[in-house]
Motif scaffolding. Structure first.
Motif, mmCIF file in Angstrom:
data_model
loop_
_atom_site.group_PDB
_atom_site.id
_atom_site.type_symbol
_atom_site.label_atom_id
_atom_site.label_comp_id
_atom_site.label_asym_id
_atom_site.label_seq_id
_atom_site.Cartn_x
_atom_site.Cartn_y
_atom_site.Cartn_z
ATOM 1 N N GLY A 72 0.800 -1.139 0.027
ATOM 2 C CA GLY A 72 -0.040 0.112 0.096
ATOM 3 C C GLY A 72 0.700 1.531 -0.064
ATOM 4 N N VAL A 73 0.177 2.364 0.201
ATOM 5 C CA VAL A 73 0.758 3.557 0.209
ATOM 6 C C VAL A 73 0.994 4.207 1.701
ATOM 7 C CG1 VAL A 73 0.735 6.153 -0.856
ATOM 8 C CG2 VAL A 73 -0.081 3.858 -2.070
ATOM 9 N N LEU A 74 1.867 4.881 1.793
ATOM 10 C CA LEU A 74 2.308 5.723 2.921
ATOM 11 C C LEU A 74 2.717 6.984 2.570
ATOM 12 C CD1 LEU A 74 3.766 4.654 6.393
ATOM 13 C CD2 LEU A 74 4.884 6.747 5.140
ATOM 14 N N LEU A 75 1.863 8.072 3.167
ATOM 15 C CA LEU A 75 2.454 9.495 2.792
ATOM 16 C C LEU A 75 2.784 10.039 4.114
ATOM 17 C CD1 LEU A 75 -0.942 10.898 1.059
ATOM 18 C CD2 LEU A 75 1.156 9.785 0.009
ATOM 19 N N ILE A 76 3.616 11.163 3.761
ATOM 20 C CA ILE A 76 4.142 12.276 4.854
ATOM 21 C C ILE A 76 3.552 13.314 4.477
ATOM 22 C CG2 ILE A 76 6.179 13.224 5.916
ATOM 23 C CD1 ILE A 76 7.809 10.768 4.826
ATOM 24 N N ASP A 77 2.611 13.816 5.234
ATOM 25 C CA ASP A 77 1.767 15.277 5.026
ATOM 26 C C ASP A 77 0.823 14.909 3.858
ATOM 27 O OD1 ASP A 77 2.814 16.049 7.458
ATOM 28 O OD2 ASP A 77 4.629 17.427 6.541
#
Ligand SMILES: [Zn+2]
Length: 288
Positions: A57-62
């Motif tokens: 999956g995807v992990l975002l920072i901000d």
């Protein structure tokens, strides 16, 4: 002037600026900058969004501002069709946390240091705070990567974290470090000029020559730019200390040419990232 009148003026000013911001968002373009195999950052409006994508999956920072959520999702769709599972807030500011509500509704887990949550409340922010908080650090094990999120000392605010991707050798610094302007020290929310110098020293320790740095604002860079910045900050610090010893007050320091030789490289020309806020923070800490 009574308080109601003040409140009315505040509401009018605030309301108008919100409308202006909303109108301007239609022009914002999302630009994806590849950093390593499965790490990128997205430049839009507000803080740089860190992205790691892969099978898990995807992990975002901000997540920038709320009206940009659909554009951000479209941009991520060009990298991955997997769900956005986690969002890490580097710190409280609305240009980094404005999308929390939208992404949270879509099922992303919003994570941040406990001070992000508490300071948002103290400051009266209406952005959605992180749902999951940590006191010192937290690790995400995703897409064959160890994503280490850890609180750094008070610097940009009292709630800043760095995020290190161990395998990719990438660090997202949030707004503690800006690669193209002076640091912005938010003293209303616990920021510190001296703390900023300390955290730059820490950042240099965390980097080797190949480490890729994603700053809160500005283009990707490396440890050499941090070294340049820390030399500048230490020099400005010693100049301010000398001026304080000479009996100069803040107004005299602000109207002097104390940053002149650095302005071409670091002055953003704006309130945030310009020299005045930094000099004011530095003076107030050093005069004590
Ligand atoms: Zn910020």
């Amino acid at each position: 002037m009574n308080h109601n009148y003040l409140f009315l003026i505040f509401s009018l000013c605030f309301g108008m600026s919100s409308i202006n911001l909303a109108q301007n968002f239609s022009d914002v373009k999302m630009i994806i900058h590849p950093v390593s195999k499965n790490v990128s950052y997205i430049e839009g409006r507000g803080g740089n969004i860190g992205v790691i994508h892969g099978e898990d999956g995807v992990l975002l920072i901000d997540d920038q501002y709320a009206p940009l959520t659909e554009k951000i999702i479209d941009a991520i769709g060009t990298l991955s069709s997997k769900p956005i599972k986690f969002i890490i807030n580097t710190h409280m500011h609305p240009d980094h946390t404005g999308g929390n509500e939208n992404f949270g509704r879509r099922g992303a887990l919003i994570v941040g240091h406990e001070n992000v949550r508490s300071q948002m409340r103290i400051a009266g922010y209406n952005q959605t705070p992180p749902f999951v908080t940590f006191s010192k650090d937290i690790n995400f094990h995703i897409n064959d990567e160890n994503v280490h999120v850890f609180k750094v000392p008070n610097s940009h605010t009292n709630n800043d974290s760095f995020i290190k991707f161990s395998n990719a050798n990438v660090i997202h610094t949030g707004d503690v470090f800006r690669s193209e302007s002076y640091p912005y020290i938010d003293t209303n929310n616990g920021g510190s000029f001296i703390g900023t110098i300390k955290v730059y020293e820490l950042l240099i320790e965390l980097c080797d020559k190949n480490t890729k740095i994603i700053p809160g604002h500005g283009k990707q860079t490396n440890v050499e730019t941090v070294k340049l910045a820390i030399t500048m900050l230490n020099e400005i610090k010693s100049r301010i200390m000398s001026m304080i010893e000479e009996g100069k007050n803040l107004d005299e320091i602000l109207s002097s040419d104390v940053t002149e030789d650095y302005d071409k490289r670091w002055d953003s020309g704006r309130r945030i990232g310009g020299p005045d806020g930094m000099l004011t923070a530095a003076y107030n800490e050093l005069v004590k």
